[in-house]
Design a protein around this motif. Structure first.
Motif, PDB file in Angstrom:
ATOM      1  N   ASN A 198       2.153  -9.153 -17.573  1.00 31.81           N
ATOM      2  CA  ASN A 198       1.678  -8.500 -16.347  1.00 31.81           C
ATOM      3  C   ASN A 198       2.169  -7.055 -16.264  1.00 31.81           C
ATOM      4  OD1 ASN A 198       0.459  -8.590 -13.637  1.00 31.81           O
ATOM      5  ND2 ASN A 198       2.568  -8.426 -12.913  1.00 31.81           N
TER       6      ASN A 198
ATOM      7  N   ILE B 206      -3.702 -11.490 -16.691  1.00 33.40           N
ATOM      8  CA  ILE B 206      -2.984 -12.660 -16.163  1.00 33.40           C
ATOM      9  C   ILE B 206      -3.832 -13.310 -15.066  1.00 33.40           C
ATOM     10  CG2 ILE B 206      -0.643 -11.811 -16.676  1.00 33.40           C
ATOM     11  CD1 ILE B 206      -1.782 -11.646 -13.126  1.00 33.40           C
ATOM     12  N   CYS B 207      -3.390 -14.466 -14.597  1.00 30.47           N
ATOM     13  CA  CYS B 207      -4.043 -15.084 -13.448  1.00 30.47           C
ATOM     14  C   CYS B 207      -3.050 -15.059 -12.283  1.00 30.47           C
ATOM     15  CB  CYS B 207      -4.457 -16.519 -13.766  1.00 30.47           C
ATOM     16  SG  CYS B 207      -5.286 -17.331 -12.388  1.00 30.47           S
ATOM     17  N   ALA B 208      -3.397 -14.423 -11.185  1.00 36.35           N
ATOM     18  CA  ALA B 208      -2.516 -14.320 -10.024  1.00 36.35           C
ATOM     19  C   ALA B 208      -2.373 -15.698  -9.372  1.00 36.35           C
ATOM     20  CB  ALA B 208      -3.077 -13.328  -9.024  1.00 36.35           C
ATOM     21  N   THR B 209      -1.123 -16.195  -9.229  1.00 33.74           N
ATOM     22  CA  THR B 209      -0.915 -17.542  -8.661  1.00 33.74           C
ATOM     23  C   THR B 209       0.322 -17.588  -7.764  1.00 33.74           C
ATOM     24  OG1 THR B 209       0.284 -18.089 -10.678  1.00 33.74           O
ATOM     25  CG2 THR B 209      -1.990 -18.840 -10.567  1.00 33.74           C
ATOM     26  N   PRO B 210       0.347 -17.219  -6.522  1.00 36.68           N
ATOM     27  CA  PRO B 210      -0.803 -16.679  -5.808  1.00 36.68           C
ATOM     28  C   PRO B 210      -0.976 -15.172  -6.010  1.00 36.68           C
ATOM     29  CG  PRO B 210       1.036 -16.905  -4.290  1.00 36.68           C
ATOM     30  CD  PRO B 210       1.502 -17.418  -5.611  1.00 36.68           C
ATOM     31  N   THR B 211       0.059 -14.504  -6.547  1.00 38.27           N
ATOM     32  CA  THR B 211      -0.041 -13.056  -6.736  1.00 38.27           C
ATOM     33  C   THR B 211       0.268 -12.740  -8.197  1.00 38.27           C
ATOM     34  OG1 THR B 211       2.306 -12.640  -6.278  1.00 38.27           O
ATOM     35  CG2 THR B 211       0.819 -12.700  -4.369  1.00 38.27           C
ATOM     36  N   ALA B 212       0.029 -11.502  -8.586  1.00 37.22           N
ATOM     37  CA  ALA B 212       0.328 -11.084  -9.953  1.00 37.22           C
ATOM     38  C   ALA B 212       1.839 -11.025 -10.168  1.00 37.22           C
ATOM     39  CB  ALA B 212      -0.315  -9.735 -10.244  1.00 37.22           C
ATOM     40  N   GLY B 213       2.550 -10.520  -9.159  1.00 36.08           N
ATOM     41  CA  GLY B 213       4.000 -10.391  -9.269  1.00 36.08           C
ATOM     42  C   GLY B 213       4.697 -11.733  -9.409  1.00 36.08           C
TER      43      GLY B 213
ATOM     44  N   VAL C 254       6.459  -3.610 -10.661  1.00 35.69           N
ATOM     45  CA  VAL C 254       6.542  -5.078 -10.685  1.00 35.69           C
ATOM     46  C   VAL C 254       7.263  -5.488 -11.970  1.00 35.69           C
ATOM     47  CG1 VAL C 254       5.273  -7.217 -10.338  1.00 35.69           C
ATOM     48  CG2 VAL C 254       4.312  -5.082  -9.539  1.00 35.69           C
TER      49      VAL C 254
END
Lengths: 293, 222
Positions: A102, A108-115, A214
Motif C-alpha cells: 500500500n 490493495i483492497c481497502a478493508t475497511p480502509t487502505a491504511g 500511511v
C-alpha cells in the motif's frame, strides 16, 4: 438491513450463516445476482492475495521509509521456532506485506480502509493456511467481516480523519475477530463479543502518521491488529463475554472519536508525528523534491 | 443511528485501489471522476482547494495525484494514477492547489472549480472513509449526493420539458426514481440532474437518454 450488532445477531438466526445473510441483503439492495456478488468478492480476494505475495517477496515504499519487514519476518518464520506461533506470525507477516505494498502505491483492497488493509488480508491468509479453507469459506469470511464492519461504519466511523486509528485498525481487527469466531464454529453472539473485546482494547487509539504518510506507525499497527483478532476470537470462543455489550462499545468508540482533538485525527500534528524523529523525517522529506529519505 | 451512510458490503470490503489511503487517495480519485462526469468533459483549468486533514496530510497520501487522476477519468485502481500529474501536463490541463486554513464541516473536504472557457463548475466533495464519498455542494447549491446508491448524472441545456423526457424514458424502462435534484448554472444555461434510482439502467437506456436533443451527457454511477 441490520442497524446494530444486536439486530445482526438476531436476524442471522433466519439464515444459514451471517455470510449468507449478508449476501442476500446485498442482492436485495443492489438488484444484482448472487453469482455477480460472489464473483466480485472473489476478485477482491485475488487482489488481497497478490498484495500479500508481492509484499512477502519484499517491496520498498515510495519514500523508502518502510518496506522489507515482511521479508524479514518470512525468513525468521522459516528459520526457527517462534514465541507466538506460526499462525499469528503468518498473519502478522502478511498484514505487514499488504501495507508495505500500500505504501508503495501498489494495488490493495481497502478493508475497511487502505491504511488498515493488512489486518483482514493477513488474518484470512493465515487462517486459510491453518484450517485449509476452501475458496467459498474464504469468500464467506469476507462477507461476515463486511457485515460487522457495516454496523461499525454506520454507528461509529471507519475514517482516521473522523475517528482516529481506532476507527481504522480497530474496526479492521474487530471485523477479523468476528469472522474468525464464526469460521471456528462459534455463534453470531460470540462473534459480537469478539467485536466488543477487540474494540475495547483499541479504544482511543489515535491516528498520528509521521509526515502525514500511511507508513509509520500504520504498517506495524496492521501487524498488531491482525494478531489481536486471533486472541479476541479465542477469548470469545472460550465463552468469555464483554461486560459492556458490543453496541454500547461501538457507541463509546463514536463518542471517543468525536471528543478526540483534531491533532490526533490524521493531521500529523500530534503523537508520533511530532516526536523529534518524526519531525526530522517530515523535514527531510519536505526538503527533498524526490520525496524520499 | 441517524443515517445509514454505508449500505453495501463492498463499501467495507473494497474498493480495490492503488495505495496509500482509501479516504485521501481512492476517495479523492472518485471525487475527481465525479466532477469530470458532471462537467461532461475534461476540464482545461482546475482550481483545487483542500481543507483540514486533506490540506494537512493530503500531499503525503497522494490526494493531489488522485484528484487529478480522477479528473483525467481514472478509477482508484488505475495503475497510471501515480503519474497523473505528468499526464495532466501532457493534456494541457492547468491545475493549481491551495491549502485552506478555515474549518470545513468534514475534515476531508475539497472544493474543485473546473472550467473550460465559458463553462464553470464548482463542487464541494467530502471523503467519508473507506473510499466512500459525498458531494455536498454544487454551484453554490447545497445538495446531498452520497453515491452509495445507484445514481444517474445528466448534464443538459436548461429548457422546458427536459425533466419529463428523462423521467418518461426511465419509467418506460421500469426504473424507479428515489430522489432527484435539479440545478442550473443560470436560466437557459447548463443544468444538471442528479437522479438516485432503484434499478440499474443498462447501456441501451443510457444511449436512449443521450439521444435526447440538447442533452450533453448521461452517466451512471453504481
Amino acid at each position: 438491513m441490520f442497524q446494530s450488532i444486536e439486530e445482526l445477531v438476531n436476524l442471522a438466526e433466519n439464515y444459514s450463516s451471517v455470510a449468507e445473510m449478508m449476501i442476500q441483503i446485498e442482492m436485495e439492495n443492489s438488484g444484482r445476482s448472487k453469482e455477480a456478488i460472489l464473483q466480485q468478492m472473489d476478485d477482491q480476494l485475488k487482489v488481497m492475495e497478490k498484495a500479500v505475495e508481492k509484499g512477502v517477496r519484499g517491496v520498498q515504499s515510495v519514500t523508502k521509509l518502510t518496506g522489507g519487514d515482511a521479508k524479514k519476518l518470512a525468513s525468521y518464520l522459516d528459520s526457527q521456532e517462534t514465541l507466538s506461533g506460526t499462525t499469528i506470525l503468518t498473519a502478522v507477516r502478511n498484514a505487514i506485506a499488504t501495507n508495505e505494498v500500500n505504501a508503495q502505491m501498489g494495488l490493495i483492497c481497502a478493508t475497511p480502509t487502505a491504511g488498515s488493509a493488512g489486518v483482514l488480508a493477513g488474518v484470512l491468509s493465515a487462517v486459510t493456511e491453518k484450517l485449509k479453507l476452501s475458496r467459498l469459506q474464504q469468500i464467506h469470511f469476507l462477507f461476515t467481516a463486511g457485515a460487522f464492519g457495516l454496523v461499525i461504519a454506520n454507528n461509529a466511523s471507519i475514517s482516521g480523519a473522523a475517528g482516529g486509528c481506532q476507527a481504522e485498525i480497530g474496526s479492521a481487527s474487530a471485523m477479523a475477530s468476528a469472522s474468525l469466531v464464526l469460521l471456528k464454529g462459534g455463534t453470531a453472539f460470540q462473534a459480537g463479543q469478539a467485536v466488543a473485546i477487540t474494540l475495547k482494547n483499541m479504544m482511543g487509539l489515535i491516528c498520528d502518521p509521521v509526515a502525514g504518510l500511511v507508513e509509520v506507525p500504520c504498517v506495524k499497527r496492521n501487524a498488531l491488529g491482525a494478531s489481536q483478532a486471533f486472541i479476541s476470537a479465542d477469548m470469545a470462543l472460550a465463552g468469555i463475554q464483554s461486560v459492556i455489550p458490543p453496541d454500547e462499545v461501538i457507541g463509546a468508540m463514536k463518542q471517543v472519536g468525536q471528543q478526540m482533538p483534531s491533532i490526533f485525527k490524521e493531521t500529523a500534528e500530534g503523537g508520533l508525528a511530532v516526536t523529534p524523529t518524526g519531525k526530522a523525517i517530515a523535514a527531510k522529506l519536505a526538503a527533498n523534491p524526490q520525496k524520499t529519505i | 443511528m441517524t443515517e445509514q451512510r454505508f449500505k453495501s458490503v463492498f463499501d467495507i470490503i473494497g474498493p480495490t485501489m492503488i495505495g496509500p489511503s482509501s479516504s485521501h487517495t481512492a476517495g479523492a480519485c472518485r471525487i475527481g471522476k465525479v466532477v469530470r462526469t458532471i462537467f461532461g468533459e475534461e476540464p482545461k483549468k482546475v482550481e483545487i482547494y483542500l481543507y483540514d486533514s486533506f490540506a494537512k496530510t493530503g500531499l503525503g497520501h497522494g490526494t493531489d495525484i488522485a484528484l487529478v487522476g480522477g479528473l483525467l477519468g481514472m478509477d482508484p485502481d488505475d495503475s497510471r494514477l501515480a503519474s497523473s500529474l505528468k499526464l495532466a501536463y501532457e493534456h494541457n490541463m492547468d491545475v493549481s492547489f491551495s491549502m485552506k486554513k478555515e474549518k470545513a464541516d468534514h475534515p476531508n473536504s475539497v472544493r474543485l472549480i473546473v472550467s473550460n472557457g465559458k463553462k464553470t463548475l464548482n463542487i464541494l466533495g467530502i471523503s467519508i472513509g473507506g473510499g466512500s464519498i459525498q458531494i455536498s455542494e454544487l454551484n453554490g447549491f447545497k445538495i446531498h449526493l452520497s453515491l452509495g446508491t445507484p445514481t444517474l448524472i445528466i448534464v443538459h441545456k436548461d429548457l422546458p420539458g427536459m425533466i419529463s423526457k428523462v423521467s418518461s424514458i426511465l419509467s418506460q424502462n421500469e426504473i424507479n426514481i428515489g430522489t432527484m435534484t435539479v440545478t442550473r448554472v443560470s436560466k437557459g444555461d447548463q443544468a444538471i440532474m442528479i437522479i438516485e434510482v432503484d434499478q440499474k439502467p443498462n447501456k441501451q437506456i443510457l444511449e436512449e437518454l443521450r439521444q435526447i436533443s440538447k442533452l450533453e451527457s448521461a452517466n451512471f454511477f453504481e
